[in-house]
Design a protein around this motif. Structure first.
Motif, PDB file in Angstrom:
ATOM      1  N   ASP A  96      44.493  60.509  62.618  1.00  0.00           N
ATOM      2  CA  ASP A  96      45.801  59.182  62.915  1.00  0.00           C
ATOM      3  C   ASP A  96      46.517  59.355  64.617  1.00  0.00           C
ATOM      4  OD1 ASP A  96      45.256  58.402  60.573  1.00  0.00           O
ATOM      5  OD2 ASP A  96      47.175  59.858  59.804  1.00  0.00           O
ATOM      6  N   LYS A  97      46.227  60.269  65.396  1.00  0.00           N
ATOM      7  CA  LYS A  97      46.742  60.492  66.293  1.00  0.00           C
ATOM      8  C   LYS A  97      46.082  59.631  67.125  1.00  0.00           C
ATOM      9  CE  LYS A  97      49.254  64.681  66.606  1.00  0.00           C
ATOM     10  NZ  LYS A  97      48.558  66.054  67.253  1.00  0.00           N
ATOM     11  N   ILE A  98      46.256  58.308  67.988  1.00  0.00           N
ATOM     12  CA  ILE A  98      45.306  57.672  68.760  1.00  0.00           C
ATOM     13  C   ILE A  98      45.402  57.660  70.492  1.00  0.00           C
ATOM     14  CG2 ILE A  98      44.636  56.274  66.731  1.00  0.00           C
ATOM     15  CD1 ILE A  98      46.614  54.232  67.751  1.00  0.00           C
ATOM     16  N   GLY A  99      46.335  58.617  70.911  1.00  0.00           N
ATOM     17  CA  GLY A  99      47.231  58.279  71.810  1.00  0.00           C
ATOM     18  C   GLY A  99      48.029  59.334  72.168  1.00  0.00           C
ATOM     19  N   TYR A 100      48.712  59.123  73.737  1.00  0.00           N
ATOM     20  CA  TYR A 100      50.030  60.076  74.060  1.00  0.00           C
ATOM     21  C   TYR A 100      50.707  59.002  74.723  1.00  0.00           C
ATOM     22  CZ  TYR A 100      47.873  61.886  77.279  1.00  0.00           C
ATOM     23  OH  TYR A 100      46.910  61.809  78.042  1.00  0.00           O
ATOM     24  N   ILE A 101      52.209  59.021  75.323  1.00  0.00           N
ATOM     25  CA  ILE A 101      53.166  57.991  75.693  1.00  0.00           C
ATOM     26  C   ILE A 101      53.601  59.802  76.377  1.00  0.00           C
ATOM     27  CG2 ILE A 101      55.268  57.072  76.457  1.00  0.00           C
ATOM     28  CD1 ILE A 101      54.741  55.678  73.478  1.00  0.00           C
ATOM     29  N   LYS A 102      53.580  59.826  78.293  1.00  0.00           N
ATOM     30  CA  LYS A 102      53.916  60.471  79.430  1.00  0.00           C
ATOM     31  C   LYS A 102      55.533  60.401  79.666  1.00  0.00           C
ATOM     32  CE  LYS A 102      51.267  63.733  82.003  1.00  0.00           C
ATOM     33  NZ  LYS A 102      50.633  64.744  80.780  1.00  0.00           N
ATOM     34  N   ILE A 103      56.332  60.845  79.280  1.00  0.00           N
ATOM     35  CA  ILE A 103      57.299  60.436  79.826  1.00  0.00           C
ATOM     36  C   ILE A 103      57.536  61.282  81.007  1.00  0.00           C
ATOM     37  CG2 ILE A 103      59.507  59.746  78.856  1.00  0.00           C
ATOM     38  CD1 ILE A 103      59.163  59.718  75.744  1.00  0.00           C
ATOM     39  N   TYR A 104      58.389  60.316  82.237  1.00  0.00           N
ATOM     40  CA  TYR A 104      59.231  60.680  83.215  1.00  0.00           C
ATOM     41  C   TYR A 104      60.225  60.151  83.864  1.00  0.00           C
ATOM     42  CZ  TYR A 104      54.129  62.223  84.241  1.00  0.00           C
ATOM     43  OH  TYR A 104      52.784  62.498  84.442  1.00  0.00           O
ATOM     44  N   LEU A 105      61.181  60.689  84.593  1.00  0.00           N
ATOM     45  CA  LEU A 105      62.243  60.970  85.060  1.00  0.00           C
ATOM     46  C   LEU A 105      62.475  60.585  86.267  1.00  0.00           C
ATOM     47  CD1 LEU A 105      65.413  60.781  84.630  1.00  0.00           C
ATOM     48  CD2 LEU A 105      65.278  62.745  85.200  1.00  0.00           C
ATOM     49  N   ILE A 106      62.831  59.169  86.688  1.00  0.00           N
ATOM     50  CA  ILE A 106      62.971  59.307  88.474  1.00  0.00           C
ATOM     51  C   ILE A 106      64.302  58.936  89.430  1.00  0.00           C
ATOM     52  CG2 ILE A 106      62.303  57.207  90.242  1.00  0.00           C
ATOM     53  CD1 ILE A 106      59.800  58.384  88.106  1.00  0.00           C
ATOM     54  N   THR A 107      64.255  60.113  89.778  1.00  0.00           N
ATOM     55  CA  THR A 107      65.762  60.773  90.015  1.00  0.00           C
ATOM     56  C   THR A 107      65.787  59.480  91.089  1.00  0.00           C
ATOM     57  OG1 THR A 107      65.242  62.332  91.899  1.00  0.00           O
ATOM     58  CG2 THR A 107      65.035  62.806  89.653  1.00  0.00           C
ATOM     59  N   SER A 108      67.708  60.071  92.036  1.00  0.00           N
ATOM     60  CA  SER A 108      67.545  59.313  92.644  1.00  0.00           C
ATOM     61  C   SER A 108      67.180  59.623  93.764  1.00  0.00           C
ATOM     62  CB  SER A 108      69.266  59.812  92.800  1.00  0.00           C
ATOM     63  OG  SER A 108      69.587  60.499  93.093  1.00  0.00           O
ATOM     64  N   LEU A 109      66.439  60.817  93.895  1.00  0.00           N
ATOM     65  CA  LEU A 109      65.668  60.950  95.154  1.00  0.00           C
ATOM     66  C   LEU A 109      64.232  60.027  95.183  1.00  0.00           C
ATOM     67  CD1 LEU A 109      66.599  64.388  95.884  1.00  0.00           C
ATOM     68  CD2 LEU A 109      67.934  62.390  96.859  1.00  0.00           C
ATOM     69  N   ASN A 110      63.992  59.517  94.304  1.00  0.00           N
ATOM     70  CA  ASN A 110      62.287  58.774  93.742  1.00  0.00           C
ATOM     71  C   ASN A 110      61.440  59.820  93.230  1.00  0.00           C
ATOM     72  OD1 ASN A 110      61.694  56.438  93.248  1.00  0.00           O
ATOM     73  ND2 ASN A 110      60.546  55.900  94.905  1.00  0.00           N
ATOM     74  N   GLU A 111      62.344  60.917  92.880  1.00  0.00           N
ATOM     75  CA  GLU A 111      61.035  61.784  92.187  1.00  0.00           C
ATOM     76  C   GLU A 111      60.734  61.953  91.319  1.00  0.00           C
ATOM     77  OE1 GLU A 111      62.634  65.872  95.024  1.00  0.00           O
ATOM     78  OE2 GLU A 111      64.100  65.539  93.610  1.00  0.00           O
TER      79      GLU A 111
END
Length: 124
Positions: A96-111
């Motif tokens: 039933d798992k067909i993928g994933y979502i990678k979540i990133y935080l983009i900081t105020s320093l654009n990191e």
């Protein structure tokens, strides 16, 4: 309490739609530290709904599955921050798992800081 951690305090604070858990170990002024951190969080962060639970719209009409997430993606952000997601879908899946979502935080320093993965499931 352990010898290594010494005094440990865990506090949960709620205000409006925000909840924060603060943990300190071996902090002589722990209650003031907890209140200060909670107030900073409440004053400087807003809860941001990035994706709602449900079917994910994709542009590929030939993709054989209907992608679905079981949880809202909600994250606290400061005004100058934003979220970025990468959706990875498998071409073929025997589960039933067909993928994933990678979540990133983009900081105020654009990191770009990795936060977590959320599984994408097949919708029937």
């Amino acid at each position: 309490y352990t010898k290594l951690a010494s005094r440990t305090l865990v506090s949960l604070f709620k205000k409006d739609d925000k909840t924060i858990i603060v943990v300190t170990m071996d902090c002589s002024n722990d209650w003031e530290v907890h209140k200060t951190l909670a107030n900073y969080f409440f004053d400087n962060f807003e809860m941001y709904l990035f994706m709602k639970q449900g079917i994910i719209d994709i542009d590929d009409t030939s993709y054989p599955y209907v992608p679905f997430i079981y949880e809202d993606i909600i994250y606290p952000l400061r005004e100058e921050e934003r979220l970025k997601v990468n959706v990875h879908l498998y071409k073929i899946s025997n589960s039933d798992k067909i993928g994933y979502i990678k979540i990133y935080l983009i900081t105020s320093l654009n990191e770009e800081v990795f936060i977590k993965n959320i599984y994408v499931y097949r919708y029937y």
